[in-house]
Design a protein around this motif. Structure first.
Motif, mmCIF file in Angstrom:
data_model
loop_
_atom_site.group_PDB
_atom_site.id
_atom_site.type_symbol
_atom_site.label_atom_id
_atom_site.label_comp_id
_atom_site.label_asym_id
_atom_site.label_seq_id
_atom_site.Cartn_x
_atom_site.Cartn_y
_atom_site.Cartn_z
ATOM 1 N N ASP A 1 0.813 -1.223 0.000
ATOM 2 C CA ASP A 1 0.000 0.000 0.000
ATOM 3 C C ASP A 1 0.847 1.273 0.000
ATOM 4 O O ASP A 1 0.322 2.371 0.184
ATOM 5 C CB ASP A 1 -0.900 0.031 1.246
ATOM 6 N N ARG A 2 2.133 1.146 -0.228
ATOM 7 C CA ARG A 2 3.069 2.256 0.023
ATOM 8 C C ARG A 2 2.906 3.449 -0.905
ATOM 9 O O ARG A 2 3.474 4.509 -0.633
ATOM 10 C CB ARG A 2 4.507 1.748 -0.058
ATOM 11 N N GLU A 3 2.116 3.334 -1.970
ATOM 12 C CA GLU A 3 1.909 4.477 -2.865
ATOM 13 C C GLU A 3 0.787 5.389 -2.395
ATOM 14 O O GLU A 3 0.353 6.278 -3.129
ATOM 15 C CB GLU A 3 1.615 3.980 -4.289
ATOM 16 N N ASN A 4 0.324 5.199 -1.198
ATOM 17 C CA ASN A 4 -0.730 6.033 -0.624
ATOM 18 C C ASN A 4 -0.340 7.511 -0.657
ATOM 19 O O ASN A 4 0.762 7.893 -0.266
ATOM 20 C CB ASN A 4 -0.986 5.586 0.817
ATOM 21 N N ARG B 1 2.844 9.746 1.086
ATOM 22 C CA ARG B 1 3.774 10.542 0.287
ATOM 23 C C ARG B 1 3.837 11.986 0.801
ATOM 24 O O ARG B 1 4.893 12.613 0.830
ATOM 25 C CB ARG B 1 3.352 10.534 -1.191
ATOM 26 N N ASN C 1 8.567 -0.476 6.014
ATOM 27 C CA ASN C 1 7.602 -1.296 5.276
ATOM 28 C C ASN C 1 7.457 -2.674 5.904
ATOM 29 O O ASN C 1 8.429 -3.309 6.281
ATOM 30 C CB ASN C 1 8.038 -1.459 3.818
#
Length: 223
Positions: free
Chosen positions: A176-179, A183, A195
């Protein structure tokens, strides 16, 4: 305990989860329910330390350890990420008991939690402890959030409690790190990202290339 010893032997730190039992002792286990890990339909919070010792993990002879049993292994050795697993509104009692136990040992550690109330307690009462907000896109994964509504889960997934808790790091689900809000946290106050849970060397390399720390399992990064 065998897994913790093996991590130390390889020079790795460890991440562990802490629950507050009914006698005030602290159990180290992921789930509140022992159904998945020990085949017993009982909650850790309803047990005493003595009762906890009757259960065995994953079909082995390993018992569920207490935090006071784990911490001596890490004294003067590799660091720990301590996750607070608050249940039934016991966030303050859990945070206070965990900090008091950590005070007894010379261990390098930081503390994280999905529950922002734990992080807020640390900010107010133990501001020198490195604290981290755990999160993910809860609605994307169908997380129930322990009975919380969809709005609450959306707020937590998008880190909107950070205004109050001011975490030193954010531990976010790798997939889900592109939330967008994550950012923005990077851009506005350059927060360190961690992460979880990394299960492949390729994922670890991608996270580290982005400047992130990792929580990994089920593989040896040195192989």
């Amino acid at each position: 305990m065998a897994a913790f010893r093996r991590a130390i032997e390889h020079g790795y730190g460890a991440e562990l989860d802490v629950h507050l039992m009914k006698d005030g002792r602290l159990a180290v286990i992921h789930d509140a329910s022992l159904k998945r890990t020990a085949g017993a339909d009982v909650l850790v919070e309803d047990l005493t330390a003595e009762e906890l010792k009757q259960y065995r993990l994953e079909g082995t002879q390993e018992q569920i350890p207490l935090l006071e049993e784990v911490l001596p292994l890490f004294q003067g050795k590799t660091p720990l990420i301590i996750e607070l697993k608050a249940e039934r509104g016991n966030h303050a009692q859990l945070a206070e008991a965990t900090c008091a136990m950590l005070d007894r040992f010379r261990v390098n550690y930081c503390i994280e939690s999905f529950d922002p109330r734990c992080i807020l307690w640390l900010k107010k009462h133990r501001p020198l402890i490195i604290r981290g907000q755990l999160s993910e896109q809860f609605l994307r994964h169908g997380e129930s959030g322990g009975g919380h509504g969809r709005l609450t889960m959306w707020l937590l997934g998008n880190l909107l409690t950070n205004v109050a808790t001011q975490p030193d790091f954010i531990a976010y689900r790798f997939s889900d790190r592109e939330n967008l809000c994550l950012r923005l946290c990077h851009k506005v106050y350059h927060v360190q990202e961690v992460n979880w849970t990394i299960r492949a060397k390729e994922e670890m390399e991608a996270a580290e290339q982005a400047g992130n720390l990792v929580i990994f399992e089920c593989f040896d990064p040195e192989v």
